[in-house]
Design a protein around this motif. Sequence first.
Motif, PDB file in Angstrom:
ATOM      1  N   TYR A   2       0.233   1.483  -1.512  1.00 18.82           N
ATOM      2  CA  TYR A   2       1.218   1.952  -0.536  1.00 18.82           C
ATOM      3  C   TYR A   2       1.173   3.481  -0.455  1.00 18.82           C
ATOM      4  O   TYR A   2       1.111   4.053   0.631  1.00 18.82           O
TER       5      TYR A   2
ATOM      6  N   LEU B  58      -5.282  -4.249  10.315  1.00 24.24           N
ATOM      7  CA  LEU B  58      -5.288  -3.701   8.959  1.00 24.24           C
ATOM      8  C   LEU B  58      -6.703  -3.407   8.474  1.00 24.24           C
ATOM      9  O   LEU B  58      -6.900  -2.502   7.671  1.00 24.24           O
TER      10      LEU B  58
ATOM     11  N   TYR C 218      -3.194   0.201   7.143  1.00 21.28           N
ATOM     12  CA  TYR C 218      -1.786  -0.200   7.193  1.00 21.28           C
ATOM     13  C   TYR C 218      -1.319  -0.246   8.634  1.00 21.28           C
ATOM     14  O   TYR C 218      -1.940   0.323   9.529  1.00 21.28           O
TER      15      TYR C 218
ATOM     16  N   ASP D   1       2.534   0.087  10.625  1.00 21.44           N
ATOM     17  CA  ASP D   1       3.967   0.293  10.428  1.00 21.44           C
ATOM     18  C   ASP D   1       4.721  -0.123  11.682  1.00 21.44           C
ATOM     19  O   ASP D   1       4.132  -0.411  12.711  1.00 21.44           O
TER      20      ASP D   1
ATOM     21  N   TRP E 168       0.321  -3.277   4.472  1.00 22.40           N
ATOM     22  CA  TRP E 168      -0.792  -2.457   4.021  1.00 22.40           C
ATOM     23  C   TRP E 168      -1.784  -3.270   3.218  1.00 22.40           C
ATOM     24  O   TRP E 168      -1.458  -4.315   2.673  1.00 22.40           O
TER      25      TRP E 168
ATOM     26  N   TRP F 244      -2.063   4.789   1.353  1.00 21.87           N
ATOM     27  CA  TRP F 244      -2.082   4.676   2.821  1.00 21.87           C
ATOM     28  C   TRP F 244      -0.974   5.478   3.476  1.00 21.87           C
ATOM     29  O   TRP F 244      -1.166   6.063   4.531  1.00 21.87           O
ATOM     30  N   ARG F 245       0.207   5.490   2.895  1.00 21.01           N
ATOM     31  CA  ARG F 245       1.393   6.066   3.540  1.00 21.01           C
ATOM     32  C   ARG F 245       1.712   7.489   3.082  1.00 21.01           C
ATOM     33  O   ARG F 245       2.547   8.142   3.678  1.00 21.01           O
TER      34      ARG F 245
ATOM     35  N   GLN G 155      -3.198  -8.049   0.805  1.00 23.13           N
ATOM     36  CA  GLN G 155      -2.335  -7.341   1.741  1.00 23.13           C
ATOM     37  C   GLN G 155      -0.889  -7.534   1.314  1.00 23.13           C
ATOM     38  O   GLN G 155      -0.540  -8.551   0.706  1.00 23.13           O
TER      39      GLN G 155
END
Length: 154
Positions: free
Chosen positions: A22, A103, A108, A110, A132, A25-26, A144
């Motif tokens: 997480y 994906l 990811y 959102d 993600w 990616w974020r 995922q």
Amino acid sequence: MHPSLDQQSSVQLWSQHLANSYAHWRHEPLVTVTEPQTLAQALFEAPFAIVSHGTQADPIFNYANRCALDLWELDWPAFTQLPSRLSAEPMHRDERATMLAQLNTQGYVDKYQGIRISSQGRRFYIQQAVIWNVINQNGDRLGQAATFAHWQFL
């Protein structure tokens, strides 16, 4: 959930993969805890839903926190035997399949939204979900995951 599940090394390792992926990616933490034992507990007790599945052709859920288990009205053993495609009603599976395909190129997605259905047939609308790819330290795809804090029963 099994009372000592947060103590088990496989759940601790998967919790690390969830949180690290997480953040990868974020560029923000899923939760602020990083210690393996407390991370597993923090994810399980989070006030938002977290679910994940593996990389099988027909992926089976391999993780759900307490919030998600309550939403889907399942216990840990039943949830971790559920194909993830069955978490959506049939008419919404094509939309879900399209999102999952995205994906593969983005890592990811959102602001995802969609209708899910519990084991008891209760429909709920999820909003602002983040989905993600779960990866290991080498970047290999392990599965995922999804998290969301906003839902409404229909």
